[in-house]
Design a protein around this motif. Structure first.
Motif, PDB file in Angstrom:
ATOM      1  N   GLU A  76      -1.818  -1.660   0.777  1.00 26.13           N
ATOM      2  CA  GLU A  76      -2.524  -0.385   0.706  1.00 26.13           C
ATOM      3  C   GLU A  76      -2.874   0.032   2.127  1.00 26.13           C
ATOM      4  O   GLU A  76      -3.466  -0.747   2.864  1.00 26.13           O
ATOM      5  CB  GLU A  76      -3.793  -0.557  -0.134  1.00 26.13           C
ATOM      6  N   GLU A 123      -3.721   7.045  -3.996  1.00 26.17           N
ATOM      7  CA  GLU A 123      -5.085   7.205  -4.504  1.00 26.17           C
ATOM      8  C   GLU A 123      -5.713   8.308  -3.665  1.00 26.17           C
ATOM      9  O   GLU A 123      -5.964   8.113  -2.481  1.00 26.17           O
ATOM     10  CB  GLU A 123      -5.868   5.908  -4.341  1.00 26.17           C
ATOM     11  N   LYS A 173      -6.562  -8.257   0.089  1.00 20.76           N
ATOM     12  CA  LYS A 173      -6.792  -7.380  -1.068  1.00 20.76           C
ATOM     13  C   LYS A 173      -7.950  -7.934  -1.888  1.00 20.76           C
ATOM     14  O   LYS A 173      -7.963  -9.105  -2.244  1.00 20.76           O
ATOM     15  CB  LYS A 173      -5.513  -7.351  -1.910  1.00 20.76           C
TER      16      LYS A 173
HETATM   17 MG    MG Z   1      -7.056   0.900  -4.297  1.00 16.27          MG
END
Ligand code: MG
Ligand code: ADP
Length: 485
Positions: A222, A19, A273
């Protein structure tokens, strides 16, 4: 950088998706008229909208929308004629509104592709999932006071393009190629300056692992705080190895957000998350859905420059350059333009060699950009001309070029002043050769008794005696006559 990980139970591969947050190049912010220039006095570029004063209303900046569309077109992506701005609600000191205006359900740009140029000369296509527009947050400054954090609202509300890749990347090398290519494309387009050190291009990296041959993806983590291509690559290597070890020990990867610690070279858990519903996304009631006109999009399309892939193909076809040379030249638009100025009306390969090996080599060594080159394209072209018409040899040209870099003088002026003109007068060359052969009588005898390899030695001696100025072709020819004839 490994592409796979050999574990105790088998071979694992990495699955990676990025991202990227790319700051839009625009005069004003996404929803306010405040300026966006980097490096201004803190809190000097803040409108009442950015500071979230009660009753202030956002007004969409058409220039930012155009930049997002332009970027989407450059990524061969679907341009969505209808998109919607949503509020992503959360509290943080860098977010005065208490929500970020973003696009979750209906982004302005949909699926696209990007072509990676891999180190071994192969290319690979990677999918783009989407590109959406959103506001940047303020900047937290932690290093000016031992106890307090300061907030600079200048960045608040600057337009960001979040560019999300498909989970198509398989190694740190591919991720490096992806980031370099994306940066090159946005710079060609003029939609983002791609400067990772200044934070105008930032990325989060999603990593999971699976056994080679498996069809299902593993659970991903992430990783945030990766501020350079190198940091991204190191973080991936560490994170993938961590997940493999965990899985092989019978554990499970928990989907979470982790932070890269560049000092320790590790990732550590930051928070679980969060899901879309945690943020209570809803369409921003202050903004109308964004509807784009076909003609308006078409007009932007007409202004797109030739992009790196097309330019590379053209350089290979029209100039007969190798894939490697073409790739190096097109990586930056200014480099490609410089090359074309040198090559115009000249030998394309000779020009490429001088631009890539000599000029780029010298610029790299002195840490300069092509924009600061002490030698202009016209000047380098002048040097190439002197080589092409045999005024100087390639060997002497290197000395001339070193002088040009240092003094900024033209090649012909240097050749003139230093008396470097190549000697093509065969009589003069023959006289030097006679001297050499007389001095090296032993070697001449050896040569004549069959030691062919000595021919190069005589060439070298002759060149040396002539101060490098003898025409090499003439030297070869006359030596052959004298030794063999
Ligand atoms: Mg994300
Ligand atoms: P979120 O907004 O929750 O972070 P997205 O659907 O936007 O989720 O995906 C974020 C990124 O994660 C994308 O770049 C995607 O390619 C990547 N991704 C999705 N699944 C995986 C996976 N199993 N392994 C690695 N990356 C993944």
């Amino acid at each position: 950088m490994a592409a796979v990980i050999e574990g105790n139970t088998g071979t694992w591969e990495m699955v990676i998706g990025l991202e990227v947050h790319a700051q839009v190049i625009s005069e004003a912010k996404l929803f306010s008229g405040a300026a966006t220039a980097f490096g201004a006095e803190p809190n000097s570029q803040v409108s009442l909208v950015d500071a979230a004063m009660p009753g202030m209303l956002p007004v969409i900046n058409e220039a930012c929308v155009a930049q997002a569309v332009r970027t989407g077109l450059g990524l061969n992506a679907q341009i969505n004629k209808l998109s919607v701005f949503d509020r992503k609600n959360y509290f943080y000191a860098d977010l005065p509104q208490g929500y970020q205006i973003s696009q979750l359900y209906h982004p302005i740009v949909g699926e696209g592709t990007i072509v990676l140029d891999l180190e071994d000369g192969r290319t690979r296509e990677v999918g783009i999932e989407r590109l959406h527009l959103e506001q940047d947050a303020a900047k937290s400054i932690h290093d000016q006071d031992p106890r307090r954090t300061f907030i600079d609202l200048n960045r608040t509300g600057v337009g960001l393009m979040e560019i999300v890749s498909k989970p198509d990347l398989r190694s740190p090398e591919e991720v490096g190629a992806y980031l370099r290519k994306l940066r090159s494309i946005v710079r060609y387009l003029g939609t983002c300056d791609g400067n990772m050190e200044e934070g105008s291009m930032r990325c989060d990296v999603n990593v999971s692992v699976r056994k080679v041959g498996d069809n299902e993806f593993g659970t991903r983590c992430e990783v945030k705080n990766v501020n350079s291509i190198r940091a991204v690559q190191q973080a991936i290597e560490y994170e993938a190895a961590r997940q493999v070890e965990l899985l092989e020990d019978g554990g499970k990867v928990i989907q979470e957000t982790r932070l890269w610690d560049p000092g320790k070279g590790i990732t550590r858990s930051m928070r679980g998350k969060e899901e879309a519903h945690d943020y209570r996304y809803f369409p921003d009631p202050d903004l109308l859905p964004l509807e784009l006109d076909d003609d308006w999009v078409e007009a932007i399309k007409q202004t797109l420059p030739e992009l790196p892939d097309a330019k590379k193909a053209r350089f290979m076809a029209d100039y007969g350059l190798s894939e490697y040379d073409a790739r190096v030249l097109v990586a930056e638009r200014a480099r490609a333009d410089f090359y074309e100025d040198v090559a115009k009306g000249r030998d394309a390969k000779l020009s490429a060699n001088w631009v890539i090996t000599e000029l780029f080599g010298a610029l790299n060594k002195s840490g300069k950009d092509i924009g600061d080159s002490p030698v202009t394209a016209a000047q380098l072209g002048g040097l190439v001309d002197l080589i092409a018409d045999d005024t100087i040899s390639g060997r002497i040209a290197k000395d001339v070029f070193a002088d040009m870099l240092e003094t900024g003088r033209d090649a012909d002026a240097i050749v003139e002043a230093k008396g470097l003109k190549q000697v093509t007068d065969t009589g003069a060359i023959a006289a030097v050769i006679d001297q050499v052969l007389a001095e090296q009588a032993d070697k001449v005898a050896e040569y004549r008794s069959g030691k062919d390899k000595l021919f190069g030695f005589f060439v070298g001696q002759t060149m040396k005696k002539s101060g490098g100025k003898a025409n090499p072709a003439a030297v070869n020819e006359i030596l052959k006559q004298k030794l063999d004839g």
